[in-house]
Write an enzyme that holds these catalytic residues in place. Structure first.
Site, PDB file in Angstrom:
ATOM      1  N   LYS A   1       0.683  -1.060   0.037  1.00 30.13           N
ATOM      2  CA  LYS A   1       0.249  -0.025  -0.042  1.00 30.13           C
ATOM      3  C   LYS A   1       0.900   1.369   0.054  1.00 30.13           C
ATOM      4  O   LYS A   1       0.487   2.034  -0.878  1.00 30.13           O
ATOM      5  CB  LYS A   1      -1.052  -0.016   1.239  1.00 30.13           C
ATOM      6  CG  LYS A   1      -1.996  -1.250   1.327  1.00 30.13           C
ATOM      7  CD  LYS A   1      -2.757  -1.074   2.427  1.00 30.13           C
ATOM      8  CE  LYS A   1      -2.015  -1.376   3.892  1.00 30.13           C
ATOM      9  NZ  LYS A   1      -1.418  -2.616   4.045  1.00 30.13           N
TER      10      LYS A   1
ATOM     11  N   ARG B   1      11.722  -5.164   4.809  1.00 27.72           N
ATOM     12  CA  ARG B   1      11.134  -3.760   4.708  1.00 27.72           C
ATOM     13  C   ARG B   1      12.316  -2.752   5.405  1.00 27.72           C
ATOM     14  O   ARG B   1      12.731  -2.840   6.500  1.00 27.72           O
ATOM     15  CB  ARG B   1       9.921  -3.385   5.185  1.00 27.72           C
ATOM     16  CG  ARG B   1       9.621  -1.961   5.033  1.00 27.72           C
ATOM     17  CD  ARG B   1       8.174  -1.873   4.846  1.00 27.72           C
ATOM     18  NE  ARG B   1       7.386  -2.202   6.223  1.00 27.72           N
ATOM     19  CZ  ARG B   1       6.053  -2.132   6.177  1.00 27.72           C
ATOM     20  NH1 ARG B   1       5.463  -1.804   5.254  1.00 27.72           N
ATOM     21  NH2 ARG B   1       5.535  -2.488   7.215  1.00 27.72           N
TER      22      ARG B   1
ATOM     23  N   ARG C   1       0.117  -8.899  13.809  1.00 25.57           N
ATOM     24  CA  ARG C   1      -0.464  -7.840  13.010  1.00 25.57           C
ATOM     25  C   ARG C   1      -1.140  -8.334  11.937  1.00 25.57           C
ATOM     26  O   ARG C   1      -2.351  -8.063  11.478  1.00 25.57           O
ATOM     27  CB  ARG C   1       0.580  -7.125  12.125  1.00 25.57           C
ATOM     28  CG  ARG C   1       1.059  -5.994  13.219  1.00 25.57           C
ATOM     29  CD  ARG C   1       2.634  -5.443  12.887  1.00 25.57           C
ATOM     30  NE  ARG C   1       2.536  -4.764  11.722  1.00 25.57           N
ATOM     31  CZ  ARG C   1       3.647  -4.549  10.673  1.00 25.57           C
ATOM     32  NH1 ARG C   1       4.874  -5.134  10.900  1.00 25.57           N
ATOM     33  NH2 ARG C   1       3.394  -3.832   9.725  1.00 25.57           N
TER      34      ARG C   1
HETATM   35  P1  ADP Z   1       2.228  -1.669   3.226  1.00 31.69           P
HETATM   36  O1  ADP Z   1       2.293  -0.334   3.017  1.00 31.69           O
HETATM   37  O2  ADP Z   1       0.971  -2.402   2.545  1.00 31.69           O
HETATM   38  O3  ADP Z   1       2.318  -2.529   4.596  1.00 31.69           O
HETATM   39  P2  ADP Z   1       4.861  -1.620   1.708  1.00 31.69           P
HETATM   40  O4  ADP Z   1       4.429  -0.785   0.620  1.00 31.69           O
HETATM   41  O5  ADP Z   1       5.584  -1.082   2.980  1.00 31.69           O
HETATM   42  O6  ADP Z   1       3.490  -2.436   2.392  1.00 31.69           O
HETATM   43  O7  ADP Z   1       5.523  -2.807   1.126  1.00 31.69           O
HETATM   44  C1  ADP Z   1       5.983  -3.939   2.029  1.00 31.69           C
HETATM   45  C2  ADP Z   1       7.554  -4.491   1.477  1.00 31.69           C
HETATM   46  O8  ADP Z   1       7.448  -4.891   0.504  1.00 31.69           O
HETATM   47  C3  ADP Z   1       8.412  -3.239   1.319  1.00 31.69           C
HETATM   48  O9  ADP Z   1       9.775  -3.613   1.718  1.00 31.69           O
HETATM   49  C4  ADP Z   1       8.450  -3.025  -0.125  1.00 31.69           C
HETATM   50  O10 ADP Z   1       9.637  -2.469  -0.899  1.00 31.69           O
HETATM   51  C5  ADP Z   1       8.243  -4.593  -0.854  1.00 31.69           C
HETATM   52  N1  ADP Z   1       7.110  -4.358  -1.892  1.00 31.69           N
HETATM   53  C6  ADP Z   1       6.153  -3.745  -1.884  1.00 31.69           C
HETATM   54  N2  ADP Z   1       5.314  -3.867  -3.087  1.00 31.69           N
HETATM   55  C7  ADP Z   1       6.151  -5.022  -3.777  1.00 31.69           C
HETATM   56  C8  ADP Z   1       6.131  -5.792  -4.905  1.00 31.69           C
HETATM   57  N3  ADP Z   1       4.991  -5.581  -5.932  1.00 31.69           N
HETATM   58  N4  ADP Z   1       6.946  -6.711  -5.298  1.00 31.69           N
HETATM   59  C9  ADP Z   1       7.889  -7.028  -4.367  1.00 31.69           C
HETATM   60  N5  ADP Z   1       8.152  -6.265  -3.153  1.00 31.69           N
HETATM   61  C10 ADP Z   1       7.112  -5.363  -2.802  1.00 31.69           C
HETATM   62  P1  AMP Z   2       0.969   0.514   9.243  1.00 32.92           P
HETATM   63  O1  AMP Z   2       2.135   1.751   9.144  1.00 32.92           O
HETATM   64  O2  AMP Z   2      -0.258   0.703   8.227  1.00 32.92           O
HETATM   65  O3  AMP Z   2       1.555  -0.878   9.264  1.00 32.92           O
HETATM   66  O4  AMP Z   2       0.514   0.697  10.837  1.00 32.92           O
HETATM   67  C1  AMP Z   2       1.445   0.495  11.796  1.00 32.92           C
HETATM   68  C2  AMP Z   2       0.574   0.282  13.233  1.00 32.92           C
HETATM   69  O5  AMP Z   2      -0.140   1.563  13.452  1.00 32.92           O
HETATM   70  C3  AMP Z   2      -0.469  -0.748  13.160  1.00 32.92           C
HETATM   71  O6  AMP Z   2      -0.026  -2.126  13.238  1.00 32.92           O
HETATM   72  C4  AMP Z   2      -1.335  -0.326  14.150  1.00 32.92           C
HETATM   73  O7  AMP Z   2      -1.063  -0.453  15.407  1.00 32.92           O
HETATM   74  C5  AMP Z   2      -1.366   1.200  13.995  1.00 32.92           C
HETATM   75  N1  AMP Z   2      -2.591   1.650  13.052  1.00 32.92           N
HETATM   76  C6  AMP Z   2      -2.462   2.214  11.827  1.00 32.92           C
HETATM   77  N2  AMP Z   2      -3.376   2.592  11.153  1.00 32.92           N
HETATM   78  C7  AMP Z   2      -4.478   2.057  11.988  1.00 32.92           C
HETATM   79  C8  AMP Z   2      -5.940   2.088  12.126  1.00 32.92           C
HETATM   80  N3  AMP Z   2      -6.634   2.403  10.842  1.00 32.92           N
HETATM   81  N4  AMP Z   2      -6.615   1.563  13.046  1.00 32.92           N
HETATM   82  C9  AMP Z   2      -5.844   1.087  14.046  1.00 32.92           C
HETATM   83  N5  AMP Z   2      -4.647   1.168  14.136  1.00 32.92           N
HETATM   84  C10 AMP Z   2      -3.710   1.786  13.000  1.00 32.92           C
END
Ligand code: ADP
Ligand code: AMP
Length: 216
Positions: free
Chosen positions: A13, A127, A171
């Site tokens: 995302k 990550r 998570r």
């Molecule tokens: P989210 O915001 O949904 O938690 P991230 O965008 O931070 O996920 O992505 C999680 C990890 O996966 C990061 O290290 C990112 O660089 C990697 N990543 C994201 N999209 C892809 C993809 N399409 N293929 C491989 N690795 C990816």
């Molecule tokens: P994220 O960066 O989206 O992976 O979020 C990191 C952490 O922030 C999550 O594991 C939750 O502890 C908290 N968090 C983020 N967004 C929310 C949400 N919409 N509702 C509740 N907790 C959240």
């Protein structure tokens, strides 16, 4: 254009949001980023959020909804916004509908990035994030040109404290029990679009882009 990105932690995302907001010129609203920023500054919100974030649990709805309500009232959201990581519960989604309808707005698109659970662990534990600009990398799948250094701003990269194997398990369980039910909520509203998040980063961006432009 008012957009929500959904999908489990590690689905991509944030990675896709960085690209889409720069293309469409709308603000990127990440509740996770908001909590991390408050935590690093040690504000009252940060102190409260830390109790939950550090355990991999969702922060209570009343806290989270308040942050988004305030943020959506800013002028830069008038042309649209991209919500990343919110809503994560049915109560948050209902509150969002109320907040938006009170100002004559609504959600246009909900994009759900799908990734198999087995791959999410590898994505999250590998990550790395830039301390200065927040750009996201991966030690194997999305490497920076120089190890530990951000390509975009030269900042140093760090690992989130909740990206450990143990916390990722909690998570993902939170996602399954509290967030996944939202998919039916948005599907019933006819807004949900699925994108295969296991494709190359560029390919995922291309599909999202087409969906948002109404060409898919
Ligand atoms: P989210 O915001 O949904 O938690 P991230 O965008 O931070 O996920 O992505 C999680 C990890 O996966 C990061 O290290 C990112 O660089 C990697 N990543 C994201 N999209 C892809 C993809 N399409 N293929 C491989 N690795 C990816
Ligand atoms: P994220 O960066 O989206 O992976 O979020 C990191 C952490 O922030 C999550 O594991 C939750 O502890 C908290 N968090 C983020 N967004 C929310 C949400 N919409 N509702 C509740 N907790 C959240």
């Amino acid at each position: 254009m008012n957009v929500i990105f959904m999908g489990p932690p590690g689905a991509g995302k944030g990675t896709q949001a960085e690209r889409i907001v720069s293309e469409f010129g709308i603000p990127h609203i990440s509740t996770g980023d908001a909590f991390r920023s408050a935590m690093s500054q040690g504000t009252p919100l940060g102190v409260e959020a830390k109790k939950f974030v550090d355990q991999g649990l969702l922060v209570p709805d009343e806290i989270t909804i308040g942050i988004v309500r305030d943020r959506l009232a800013h002028d830069d959201c008038k042309r649209g916004f991209l919500l990343d990581g919110f809503p994560r519960t049915i109560s948050q989604a209902e509150a969002l509908d109320e907040i938006l309808s009170a100002s004559g707005r609504g959600i246009d698109h909900v994009i759900n990035l799908t990734v198999d659970r087995g791959l999410l662990l590898a994505r999250l534990t590998g990550r790395r994030i830039c301390k200065s600009c927040g750009s996201t990398y991966h030690v194997l799948f999305n490497q920076p040109k120089a190890e530990g250094v951000c390509d975009k701003c030269g900042g140093s990269l760090y690992q989130r404290s909740d990206d450990t194997e143990e916390k990722v398990g909690t998570r993902l369980d939170e996602y399954v029990s509290k967030t996944a039910p939202l998919l039916a909520f948005y599907s019933e509203q006819g807004k949900l679009r699925e994108v295969d998040g296991e494709q190359e980063i560029e390919a995922v961006t291309g599909q999202i882009d087409s969906l948002l432009r109404g060409q898919a």
